[in-house]
Write an enzyme that holds these catalytic residues in place. Structure first.
Site: not given
Lengths: 388, 381
Positions: A372, A133, A168, A249, A135-136
């Site tokens: 957070e 994946q 990952s 998920e 994304y970040s």
């Protein structure tokens, strides 16, 4: 494990018995993950075991219980999927190798994919095609509205350039599900793409984590060509596409984690018997032992409270509570094994395991949404407090 | 089912919530108790006779409802939300369990089930040695069996009519367990109330000097009954604490959404939101903890000591945390007697010490795990 009777009558209990029986016959002893070992190993022998386990699951028809039957799943709902993951974890099965393909890519393509895109699903199930994946980004961690990786129109498709991070298992992935910016804006200018990780312009660099593992990767994308056929959903609808499976998920994935945390808390309690340990440490150990138990029991309580379109608080709190408890167990373990009476009672190998897991556990209050961010979500979505 | 509630249980809970709230969002403990220290009689009748709370876990043959502990615990969660004080918890839970086990045919149990008994209960001593029962001397005299000694902590109805005592008795050189009854007005009985942090749930000490003693059970039967009643008490306090924790959090969310400072509701500030989110985690675990213990009481009795200790320790810690945050986040107004906040704090402290402190229960958990890890953890599926 403390016994729990399942909600929903005999059907679900029968399903659980079926899983238990199948695991008893099909999970080989050498694949079982001993306590204090990472069930999600990213390389070497551990990764090979995860591949083998996925292939066994696939042969038995258990690789993707939550996929519809026409795509090779069992059409299991959220509750059954959760119970399946819990049973695998409690039997000490490793995590299947292609977890991102199974949990995210498959369901997303089934929901939003073109007619042709689901062609890869059998390869995901068998583990022949590994997925990651993307994304970040360095400047888009908690806030994915900041994604800057650019997708620009070219003949017949898109050219993608930018940098992704915290991907990952990208080092072993054949394909990736990518969020990139196709239009200005925040979450509304994003498009979801399927990319070939072996394509020219894709550069994957594993990152060494504080535990020594290399599970995360940085991925540099330099004018990577992505044909139109590999766009999922409409251009600009990437956020909706990418979050399709999020609730499912978030809810189910935690059921694969409780077992290892409880095992670790049991191991911690067992350490106390190796020598005299001060009362305050014993008290903390008892507290964490029950925190770990209550986490799992609360999740099961949540399963009995699911109503359509309403995720019970008992499930919503899991990610925050688990990250904190899991981290605290290993934190205390270091204190306990550092007590003079235990210095010679704990073997060097055991000590190395605790050290490594303590360091690894620091990530569990950061990844998948920091604690957070989790607290903000609980305040807004469960407690319905006003946002600033 | 461990956690799923039946439709019947859900209806029952809704009815309870209604009754508990008839006197306001928080049934302030001491508005409930009249000047005489009595419940409002009409309200008590509704609790004990319409809702049958005092007889809920008393066997049907003894005038009760014969319901599992789960049902009572659900009711006490609701009572906790309303901060109901007085002897409801002690009468309906541990006293009913103890008397039901050792004297199922006794008229006192029927009175208890009907909401008419005023029982003072001795099951533990502060300090906290918990399930170690107070050591008393039981002896035979010309006039019958008599009790001598000191009980540090008694709870329940104040003033009581009957004293239900679970103790270690000294007989000759040995000690063993005994459960029996003393008339509170009998000669040789001196009860002394202590200044209570929670006036709605006072405790008192008892001094016995050759007080007439009706023995109900001795030896292993008394021991087993007292042990289970102690765990029932711990579970009941956990249920009450879980309800009060949820209520404190609900009030905090409501207040901080309304309270405007610096031009914004303070509930929009992360300093407040994050603390409420942390409380939510504890509130949810507290509910799980007491429900699991209450379920284990009937479905997995071998796990009941472990589960009740887990519930008591977790839920009362959560309640104390919630009560402190309730006062702090209400600011100055929470520090005034006009506000209910101190009632949460008082109740949290009395729940913390009743039937064993959290520290004591965690130590007991470790002892149980060390002595029978397989017994405690084996999965019966």
């Amino acid at each position: 494990m403390l016994p729990v009777e399942l909600p929903g009558g005999s059907q679900l209990t029968a399903f659980r018995t079926e899983i238990r029986d199948w695991l008893a016959l099909n999970l080989p002893a050498d694949l079982k993950v001993p306590p204090l070992r990472d069930p999600t190993g990213a390389s070497g022998a551990e990764f090979t075991k995860r591949l083998r386990w996925q292939s066994i699951l696939h042969t038995g028809g258990w690789a993707a219980v939550h996929w519809p039957t026409e795509y090779g799943g069992r059409g299991a709902g959220l509750v059954e999927h959760a119970v399946f993951l819990a049973e695998c974890a409690e039997a000490h099965a490793p995590e299947p190798a292609n977890v991102i393909g199974l949990s995210m890519v498959g369901p997303t393509l089934i929901e939003h994919g073109t007619k042709a895109q689901p062609a890869c699903l059998p390869l995901i199930l068998s583990g022949e095609q590994m997925w990651c994946q993307l994304y970040s980004e360095p400047d888009a961690g908690s806030d994915l509205g900041m994604i800057r990786t650019a997708a620009t129109r070219v003949n017949g498709g898109w050219s993608v350039s930018g940098q992704k991070i915290w991907c990952s298992w990208a080092a072993v992935a054949d394909r990736g599900m990518l969020l990139a910016r196709s239009a200005p804006g925040r979450l509304d200018g994003l498009t979801c793409f399927l990319i070939d990780m072996h394509a020219p312009g894709v550069d994957v660099r594993p990152m060494r984590q504080i535990s020594g593992d290399e599970h995360f990767c940085e991925v540099f994308l330099d004018e990577v060509y992505v044909p139109d056929s590999q766009v999922v959903g409409e251009p600009g609808a990437g956020w909706t596409v990418a979050t399709t499976t999020l609730t499912h998920e978030r809810t189910t994935a935690i059921f694969a984690r409780h077992g290892a945390t409880i095992d670790a808390a049991d191991q911690l309690a067992a350490l106390l018997e190796r020598g005299p340990v001060p009362e305050p440490l014993r008290d903390r150990a008892a507290r964490l032992w029950s925190d770990a138990q209550l986490l799992r029991l609360t999740a099961y309580r949540g399963l009995s409270e699911i109503r359509s379109d309403n995720l019970p608080a008992a499930l919503f709190i899991q990610r925050l509570a688990w990250g904190r408890t899991n981290k605290a167990v290993f934190d205390l373990a270091i204190d306990v094994i550092s007590e003079p009476p235990l210095l010679d009672q704990v073997s060097p190998d055991e000590r190395a395991d605790w050290n490594k897991l303590f360091l690894a556990s620091q990530g569990w209050t950061i990844g998948g949404g920091t604690s957070e961010i989790q607290r903000n979500m609980l305040a807004s979505r469960v407690l319905r407090m006003a946002r600033s | 089912m461990t956690f799923a509630m039946s439709a019947e249980q859900r209806d029952y809970r809704a009815a309870l919530r209604d009754v508990m709230r008839t006197q306001g969002p928080v049934l302030a403990a001491w508005t409930l108790l009249g000047e005489s220290g009595e419940y409002d009689q009409n309200w008590w009748k509704r609790l004990s006779q319409e809702l049958c709370l005092t007889g809920l876990i008393v066997p049907e043959g003894s005038g009760g409802q014969g319901r599992p502990l789960c049902d009572l615990a659900l009711a006490l969660e609701e009572a906790g939300r309303a901060l109901v004080g007085g002897h409801l918890l002690i009468s309906s839970g541990p006293a009913a369990a103890l008397l039901g086990a050792v004297a199922p045919r006794s008229p006192l149990l029927r009175e208890l089930a009907a909401g008419r008994a005023r029982i003072g209960l001795a099951l533990d001593k502060p300090g906290m040695s918990g399930a170690e029962l107070p050591a008393l001397t039981v002896s035979e005299t010309a006039s019958g069996t008599v009790l001598t000694g000191h009980v540090q902590t008694m709870v329940g109805a104040l003033p009581p009519e009957k004293l239900l005592i679970a103790a270690q008795q000294r007989r000759g050189g040995a000690t063993d367990a005994v459960v029996g009854l003393v008339d509170a007005h009998a000669a040789g009985v001196l009860l002394t109330a202590r200044p209570a942090i929670d006036p709605a749930r006072p405790t008192f000490s008892a001094e016995f000097r050759e007080a007439e003693f009706l023995v109900l059970a001795q030896g292993t039967a008394a021991d087993a009954a007292a042990g289970r009643a102690f765990d029932v008490g711990a579970t009941c306090v956990a249920a009450e604490s879980a309800g009060a924790t949820a209520q404190a959090l609900a009030e905090l969310v409501e207040f901080t959404s309304r309270r405007v400072q610096f031009g914004v509701p303070i509930g929009t500030l992360q300093a407040i939101r994050h603390r409420c989110a942390d409380l939510l985690v504890e509130a949810e675990h507290a509910v799980t903890a007491y429900r699991y213990a209450a379920w284990a009481a009937d479905a997995e009795p071998r796990l009941f000591p472990l589960a009740s200790s887990m519930a008591k320790a977790y839920a009362t810690d959560a309640f104390e945390h919630a009560a402190r945050e309730h006062l702090q986040l209400h600011g100055g107004i929470g520090f005034t007697m006009d506000h209910d906040s101190h009632l949460f704090l008082r109740r949290a402290k009395s729940c913390a010490s009743l039937f064993g402190s959290a520290t004591w229960h965690r130590a007991r958990m470790l002892t149980i795990l060390e002595t029978s890890p397989s017994g405690a953890c084996a999965d019966a599926g």
